[in-house]
Design an enzyme around this catalytic site. Structure first.
Site, mmCIF file in Angstrom:
data_model
loop_
_atom_site.group_PDB
_atom_site.id
_atom_site.type_symbol
_atom_site.label_atom_id
_atom_site.label_comp_id
_atom_site.label_asym_id
_atom_site.label_seq_id
_atom_site.Cartn_x
_atom_site.Cartn_y
_atom_site.Cartn_z
ATOM 1 C CE LYS A 199 -3.506 2.403 2.746
ATOM 2 N NZ LYS A 199 -4.428 2.305 3.893
ATOM 3 C CE LYS A 252 -6.030 2.085 -0.296
ATOM 4 N NZ LYS A 252 -6.402 2.185 1.081
HETATM 5 C C1 PBG Z 1 -7.335 3.093 5.958
HETATM 6 C C2 PBG Z 1 -7.659 3.072 4.521
HETATM 7 C C3 PBG Z 1 -7.512 4.094 3.565
HETATM 8 C C4 PBG Z 1 -8.066 3.602 2.368
HETATM 9 C C5 PBG Z 1 -8.518 2.315 2.643
HETATM 10 N N1 PBG Z 1 -8.242 1.998 3.964
HETATM 11 C C6 PBG Z 1 -7.032 5.466 3.697
HETATM 12 C C7 PBG Z 1 -5.613 5.799 3.910
HETATM 13 O O1 PBG Z 1 -4.735 4.959 3.983
HETATM 14 O O2 PBG Z 1 -5.383 6.979 4.050
HETATM 15 C C8 PBG Z 1 -8.157 4.361 1.072
HETATM 16 C C9 PBG Z 1 -9.203 3.899 0.119
HETATM 17 C C10 PBG Z 1 -9.517 4.830 -0.991
HETATM 18 O O3 PBG Z 1 -8.890 5.876 -1.228
HETATM 19 O O4 PBG Z 1 -10.469 4.501 -1.695
HETATM 20 N N2 PBG Z 1 -5.995 3.019 6.290
#
Ligand code: PBG
Length: 326
Positions: A199, A252
């Site tokens: 991520k 992601k």
């Molecule tokens: C929580 C999380 C996030 C997303 C999914 N789980 C936000 C982040 O890391 O700031 C983002 C999902 C999206 O942008 O659609 N940690």
């Protein structure tokens, strides 16, 4: 004129579908659902047209709408009634996600995945406990090892409420192992972990942070989420999650990171998920609103491309719209 190779021979209408390499189906898609304990009515999310934050009382209705399109799985995100330093509403038995899980699993046949993270629950908006002095010193942020038991508690609380799969998203080193141990210790050996394995610290999460009220109150997430410049590091990150027992590996965001997706597909023999994030959704909607892009066409092409790059499953805000047309 004679030519041995004419790739166009296989592009005529009758044969195109016979030689098509990639097929998208509703069962590949996972729809995000936002459950909000601070509202009694559905609230639309301005930067994510068509999406809403719904109260627990509407969670079943929301999931039924999704099921009607043919999508079988949802991932739940919660907006708690209150936040504190530790994010304690994240593992509360009567927390917003725990209540929603119970209602959804009792009333529908949807497969329920839950996001396991602290950022929506902590008053500072970071994905774990803060190190002492983190606010004053921006080089410090989340206390990695002190956060692990909390993530484990959250995952077990979701399992107890009836979740089918848990998805840790905090990029805390060791999170998959800690959660696996917690689940096994509580008798949930059968429950799979979908790890947000690679991520990135992406600016494409903006609309989600508005939707889930999870933006960091200070600083950013660069000390725990991955540097967008790094591809080889993704291999190391994912390998660690595999060692710790991750059942499904997620990359992601999706579209700007298709190289990573394809690398994870090639290097790891596990199902691979991609998260087509909020910013990827918002930008197509914004362009379509201006009349610059055909929304249906670009949404489908985006998901098809993510699948072609190697995703087995796709988390996407387009799930319902695209599934409806498949
Ligand atoms: C929580 C999380 C996030 C997303 C999914 N789980 C936000 C982040 O890391 O700031 C983002 C999902 C999206 O942008 O659609 N940690």
């Amino acid at each position: 004129m004679s030519q041995t190779q004419r790739p166009r021979r296989l592009r005529s209408d009758g044969v195109r579908s016979l030689v098509r390499e990639t097929e998208l189906s509703a069962s590949d898609l996972i729809a995000p659902v936002f459950v909000d304990a601070t509202t009694e009515t559905r609230q639309s999310i301005p930067s994510m047209p068509g999406h809403e934050r719904v109260p627990v009382a509407e969670a079943v209705a929301r999931v039924e709408e999704i099921r009607e399109t043919g999508v079988e799985a949802v991932i739940l995100f919660g907006v708690p009634e209150s936040k504190d330093r530790e994010g304690s509403r994240a593992w509360a038995e009567d927390g917003v996600v725990q209540r929603a899980i119970r209602e959804i699993t009792a009333a529908t046949d949807a497969y329920v995945i839950t996001d396991v993270c602290l950022c929506e629950y902590t008053e500072h908006g970071h994905c774990g406990l803060l190190e002492d002095g983190a606010r004053a010193d921006p080089t410090q942020t989340v206390d990695n090892d002190a956060t692990l038991p909390l993530l484990s508690k959250i995952a077990v609380s979701h399992a107890e409420a009836g979740a089918d799969m848990v998805a840790p998203s905090g990029m805390i080193d060791g999170m998959v192992g800690a959660i696996r141990e917690g689940l096994d210790g509580a008798g949930y050996e059968h429950l799979p972990v979908l790890s947000y394995a690679a991520k990135y610290e992406s600016s494409f999460y903006g609309p989600f942070r508005d939707a889930a009220d999870g933006a960091p109150a200070f600083g950013d997430r660069r000390h725990y989420q991955m540097d967008p410049a790094n591809a080889r590091e993704a291999g190391r990150e994912v390998a660690l999650d595999v060692e710790q027992g991750a059942d499904v590996l997620m990359v992601k965001p999706a579209l700007p990171y298709l190289d990573i997706l394809s690398k994870v597909r090639r290097e790891f023999d596990r199902p691979v998920a991609a998260y087509n994030v909020s910013g990827e959704y918002a930008m197509l909607h914004a362009a379509a609103e201006k009349g610059w892009l055909d929304l249906e066409a670009v949404a489908y092409e985006s998901l098809l491309s993510i699948k072609r790059a190697g995703a087995d499953l796709i988390l996407t805000y387009f799930a319902e719209d695209v599934a409806d047309r498949l």
